[in-house]
Design a protein around this motif. Sequence first.
Motif, PDB file in Angstrom:
ATOM      1  N   LEU A 168     -25.780   4.228 -19.807  1.00 50.18           N
ATOM      2  CA  LEU A 168     -25.600   4.114 -18.449  1.00 50.18           C
ATOM      3  C   LEU A 168     -25.757   2.704 -17.774  1.00 50.18           C
ATOM      4  CD1 LEU A 168     -25.129   6.122 -15.706  1.00 50.18           C
ATOM      5  CD2 LEU A 168     -27.648   6.141 -15.684  1.00 50.18           C
ATOM      6  N   CYS A 169     -26.703   2.186 -18.232  1.00 49.96           N
ATOM      7  CA  CYS A 169     -27.220   0.839 -17.699  1.00 49.96           C
ATOM      8  C   CYS A 169     -25.934  -0.051 -18.106  1.00 49.96           C
ATOM      9  CB  CYS A 169     -28.326   0.378 -18.197  1.00 49.96           C
ATOM     10  SG  CYS A 169     -29.731   1.232 -17.602  1.00 49.96           S
ATOM     11  N   LEU A 170     -25.581  -0.189 -19.266  1.00 47.91           N
ATOM     12  CA  LEU A 170     -24.482  -1.102 -19.638  1.00 47.91           C
ATOM     13  C   LEU A 170     -23.337  -0.738 -19.076  1.00 47.91           C
ATOM     14  CD1 LEU A 170     -25.517  -1.454 -23.473  1.00 47.91           C
ATOM     15  CD2 LEU A 170     -26.080  -2.888 -21.412  1.00 47.91           C
ATOM     16  N   THR A 171     -22.862   0.363 -18.949  1.00 53.79           N
ATOM     17  CA  THR A 171     -21.559   0.846 -18.370  1.00 53.79           C
ATOM     18  C   THR A 171     -21.501   0.596 -17.042  1.00 53.79           C
ATOM     19  OG1 THR A 171     -21.553   2.893 -19.773  1.00 53.79           O
ATOM     20  CG2 THR A 171     -20.200   3.074 -17.776  1.00 53.79           C
ATOM     21  N   MET A 172     -22.501   0.515 -16.104  1.00 53.40           N
ATOM     22  CA  MET A 172     -22.719   0.063 -14.691  1.00 53.40           C
ATOM     23  C   MET A 172     -22.827  -1.345 -14.624  1.00 53.40           C
ATOM     24  SD  MET A 172     -22.709   3.062 -12.954  1.00 53.40           S
ATOM     25  CE  MET A 172     -22.587   2.121 -11.492  1.00 53.40           C
ATOM     26  N   PHE A 173     -23.104  -1.951 -15.543  1.00 56.43           N
ATOM     27  CA  PHE A 173     -23.398  -3.497 -15.530  1.00 56.43           C
ATOM     28  C   PHE A 173     -21.813  -4.064 -15.584  1.00 56.43           C
ATOM     29  CE2 PHE A 173     -27.934  -3.897 -17.235  1.00 56.43           C
ATOM     30  CZ  PHE A 173     -28.295  -3.611 -15.795  1.00 56.43           C
ATOM     31  N   ILE A 174     -21.120  -3.433 -16.740  1.00 61.22           N
ATOM     32  CA  ILE A 174     -19.754  -3.851 -16.770  1.00 61.22           C
ATOM     33  C   ILE A 174     -18.755  -3.414 -15.736  1.00 61.22           C
ATOM     34  CG2 ILE A 174     -17.733  -3.355 -18.207  1.00 61.22           C
ATOM     35  CD1 ILE A 174     -19.663  -2.922 -20.549  1.00 61.22           C
ATOM     36  N   ILE A 175     -19.126  -2.260 -14.884  1.00 59.21           N
ATOM     37  CA  ILE A 175     -18.382  -1.955 -13.895  1.00 59.21           C
ATOM     38  C   ILE A 175     -18.452  -2.977 -12.822  1.00 59.21           C
ATOM     39  CG2 ILE A 175     -17.998  -0.117 -11.830  1.00 59.21           C
ATOM     40  CD1 ILE A 175     -18.415   2.233 -14.153  1.00 59.21           C
ATOM     41  N   PHE A 176     -19.748  -3.180 -12.349  1.00 58.99           N
ATOM     42  CA  PHE A 176     -19.829  -3.993 -11.342  1.00 58.99           C
ATOM     43  C   PHE A 176     -19.490  -5.336 -11.618  1.00 58.99           C
ATOM     44  CE2 PHE A 176     -22.661  -0.560  -9.591  1.00 58.99           C
ATOM     45  CZ  PHE A 176     -22.290  -0.630  -8.188  1.00 58.99           C
ATOM     46  N   GLY A 177     -19.672  -5.697 -12.826  1.00 54.62           N
ATOM     47  CA  GLY A 177     -19.381  -7.072 -13.146  1.00 54.62           C
ATOM     48  C   GLY A 177     -17.643  -7.382 -12.859  1.00 54.62           C
ATOM     49  N   CYS A 178     -17.153  -6.236 -13.294  1.00 50.16           N
ATOM     50  CA  CYS A 178     -15.620  -6.361 -13.152  1.00 50.16           C
ATOM     51  C   CYS A 178     -15.195  -6.159 -11.762  1.00 50.16           C
ATOM     52  CB  CYS A 178     -14.949  -5.258 -13.763  1.00 50.16           C
ATOM     53  SG  CYS A 178     -15.217  -5.336 -15.640  1.00 50.16           S
ATOM     54  N   VAL A 179     -16.085  -5.390 -10.861  1.00 53.60           N
ATOM     55  CA  VAL A 179     -15.645  -5.349  -9.659  1.00 53.60           C
ATOM     56  C   VAL A 179     -15.703  -6.717  -8.806  1.00 53.60           C
ATOM     57  CG1 VAL A 179     -16.415  -4.408  -7.488  1.00 53.60           C
ATOM     58  CG2 VAL A 179     -16.277  -2.829  -9.285  1.00 53.60           C
ATOM     59  N   PHE A 180     -16.806  -7.271  -9.360  1.00 55.85           N
ATOM     60  CA  PHE A 180     -16.989  -8.770  -8.357  1.00 55.85           C
ATOM     61  C   PHE A 180     -16.118  -9.850  -8.834  1.00 55.85           C
ATOM     62  CE2 PHE A 180     -20.666  -6.770  -6.739  1.00 55.85           C
ATOM     63  CZ  PHE A 180     -21.105  -7.520  -6.034  1.00 55.85           C
ATOM     64  N   GLU A 181     -15.197  -9.518  -9.663  1.00 54.85           N
ATOM     65  CA  GLU A 181     -14.211 -10.382 -10.337  1.00 54.85           C
ATOM     66  C   GLU A 181     -12.808 -10.403  -9.311  1.00 54.85           C
ATOM     67  OE1 GLU A 181     -14.160 -12.502 -12.402  1.00 54.85           O
ATOM     68  OE2 GLU A 181     -16.227 -11.956 -13.409  1.00 54.85           O
ATOM     69  N   MET A 182     -13.065  -9.533  -8.348  1.00 51.88           N
ATOM     70  CA  MET A 182     -11.693  -9.188  -7.486  1.00 51.88           C
ATOM     71  C   MET A 182     -11.479 -10.585  -6.768  1.00 51.88           C
ATOM     72  SD  MET A 182     -11.603  -6.874  -3.884  1.00 51.88           S
ATOM     73  CE  MET A 182     -12.321  -5.559  -4.727  1.00 51.88           C
ATOM     74  N   PRO A 183     -12.147 -11.259  -6.128  1.00 57.50           N
ATOM     75  CA  PRO A 183     -11.730 -12.678  -5.690  1.00 57.50           C
ATOM     76  C   PRO A 183     -10.953 -13.626  -6.748  1.00 57.50           C
ATOM     77  CG  PRO A 183     -13.845 -12.340  -4.935  1.00 57.50           C
ATOM     78  CD  PRO A 183     -13.567 -11.371  -5.923  1.00 57.50           C
ATOM     79  N   LEU A 184     -11.370 -13.576  -7.970  1.00 56.84           N
ATOM     80  CA  LEU A 184     -10.826 -14.329  -9.005  1.00 56.84           C
ATOM     81  C   LEU A 184      -9.678 -13.770  -9.480  1.00 56.84           C
ATOM     82  CD1 LEU A 184     -10.742 -16.459 -11.187  1.00 56.84           C
ATOM     83  CD2 LEU A 184     -11.958 -14.829 -12.739  1.00 56.84           C
ATOM     84  N   VAL A 185      -9.279 -12.588  -9.363  1.00 52.75           N
ATOM     85  CA  VAL A 185      -8.096 -11.850  -9.610  1.00 52.75           C
ATOM     86  C   VAL A 185      -6.865 -11.948  -8.615  1.00 52.75           C
ATOM     87  CG1 VAL A 185      -6.832  -9.580 -10.127  1.00 52.75           C
ATOM     88  CG2 VAL A 185      -8.840  -9.899 -11.066  1.00 52.75           C
ATOM     89  N   THR A 186      -7.591 -12.156  -7.287  1.00 49.86           N
ATOM     90  CA  THR A 186      -6.640 -12.473  -6.103  1.00 49.86           C
ATOM     91  C   THR A 186      -6.176 -13.941  -5.967  1.00 49.86           C
ATOM     92  OG1 THR A 186      -7.909 -10.855  -4.700  1.00 49.86           O
ATOM     93  CG2 THR A 186      -6.532 -12.439  -3.620  1.00 49.86           C
ATOM     94  N   ILE A 187      -7.173 -14.822  -6.407  1.00 50.19           N
ATOM     95  CA  ILE A 187      -6.696 -16.186  -6.678  1.00 50.19           C
ATOM     96  C   ILE A 187      -5.443 -16.352  -7.730  1.00 50.19           C
ATOM     97  CG2 ILE A 187      -7.264 -18.389  -7.531  1.00 50.19           C
ATOM     98  CD1 ILE A 187     -10.030 -18.126  -6.393  1.00 50.19           C
ATOM     99  N   ILE A 188      -5.800 -15.768  -8.843  1.00 49.28           N
ATOM    100  CA  ILE A 188      -4.675 -15.682  -9.894  1.00 49.28           C
ATOM    101  C   ILE A 188      -3.327 -15.296  -9.407  1.00 49.28           C
ATOM    102  CG2 ILE A 188      -4.039 -15.109 -12.240  1.00 49.28           C
ATOM    103  CD1 ILE A 188      -6.971 -15.003 -12.857  1.00 49.28           C
ATOM    104  N   LEU A 189      -3.395 -14.127  -8.827  1.00 52.32           N
ATOM    105  CA  LEU A 189      -2.129 -13.545  -8.417  1.00 52.32           C
ATOM    106  C   LEU A 189      -1.536 -14.257  -7.194  1.00 52.32           C
ATOM    107  CD1 LEU A 189      -3.172  -9.707  -8.420  1.00 52.32           C
ATOM    108  CD2 LEU A 189      -1.881 -10.937 -10.047  1.00 52.32           C
ATOM    109  N   SER A 190      -2.188 -14.863  -6.351  1.00 54.21           N
ATOM    110  CA  SER A 190      -1.755 -15.627  -5.400  1.00 54.21           C
ATOM    111  C   SER A 190      -1.204 -16.966  -5.693  1.00 54.21           C
ATOM    112  CB  SER A 190      -3.104 -16.117  -4.333  1.00 54.21           C
ATOM    113  OG  SER A 190      -3.691 -14.810  -3.888  1.00 54.21           O
ATOM    114  N   LYS A 191      -1.680 -17.537  -6.921  1.00 55.35           N
ATOM    115  CA  LYS A 191      -0.917 -18.768  -7.542  1.00 55.35           C
ATOM    116  C   LYS A 191       0.318 -18.366  -8.166  1.00 55.35           C
ATOM    117  CE  LYS A 191      -1.955 -23.253  -8.417  1.00 55.35           C
ATOM    118  NZ  LYS A 191      -2.244 -24.057  -7.602  1.00 55.35           N
ATOM    119  N   MET A 192       0.289 -16.890  -8.488  1.00 53.68           N
ATOM    120  CA  MET A 192       1.603 -16.714  -9.374  1.00 53.68           C
ATOM    121  C   MET A 192       2.794 -16.243  -8.131  1.00 53.68           C
ATOM    122  SD  MET A 192      -0.190 -14.536 -12.361  1.00 53.68           S
ATOM    123  CE  MET A 192       1.281 -13.769 -12.934  1.00 53.68           C
ATOM    124  N   GLY A 193       2.234 -16.258  -6.745  1.00 50.32           N
ATOM    125  CA  GLY A 193       3.136 -15.706  -5.870  1.00 50.32           C
ATOM    126  C   GLY A 193       3.131 -14.333  -5.672  1.00 50.32           C
TER     127      GLY A 193
END
Length: 265
Positions: A168-193
């Motif tokens: 449970l702990c490791l699953t939640m850590f992975i989920i929240f770690g991935c959720v907080f990557e939202m700004p980075l994904v946005t930067i990459i997608l924005s750079k790609m137009g």
Amino acid sequence: MATNVKRKKKAEVMPDDGNMTLTGHLKELRNRLIVCAVVFVAAVVVTLAYADRLIDLLTAMGQGFYTFVSIAPQEKLMQYFRVSLLAALVVTVPVALYQIYAFAKPGLKKSETFFLKLVILLGLALFVVGVLFAYKLMMPFMLQFLSTGIEGADYIQTTTSIESYVSLCLTMFIIFGCVFEMPLVTIILSKMGIANPQIMKKARGVAIVLIFFVAAVVTPPDIVSQCMVAIPMVLLYFISIFLSGIFYKPRSEDGDDEEDEENED
């Protein structure tokens, strides 16, 4: 004779025009993979010595709410190995990302090199922030609610196996770690137009509803824990809109730039 052999080896790696051959790239890639493997093995050996402390860090969130048991004979030992492997992977990831950067750097422009550095550093920082958020705020509250949030049946003891708890702990850590990557994904997608800031602004209402729906799925069925997940995700969405406005580059502009570069060449 020895000099000729050295010249032949150099010729296989670097031709006359200064570009590395396919054989040279493969050898460099092999060497970098070996470095990552050596770091991972060394990290596993070191983290095994501190596996009990790592388990203590995880169980500290649930102490006072749960009694931890080892159901199967090998369960406790396997969790020690599991946590050690994960900790070694965490140590190896920055090294692997640096090796990727060093491997790709010779073929990148200055702007591309800066962007790759930004992606790597920001990605690591955001993932760490997400894990710390889960460890310090979300998980202690969630574990307390799951153990004491439902009234009645006080005679039922809250006991859990160490394997289920660690999962449970490791699953939640992975989920929240991935959720907080939202700004980075946005930067990459924005750079790609792809991620348009105007469209993201118009769709913010729908996005907020989807965020609260996702938060309700991944959290216990109470409004407090749902908000603890949803509010950071909404803030990250608005931060993503801001970053998209900075990094957004329409595809037509990319094509014009490439044409201008070709004409200059």
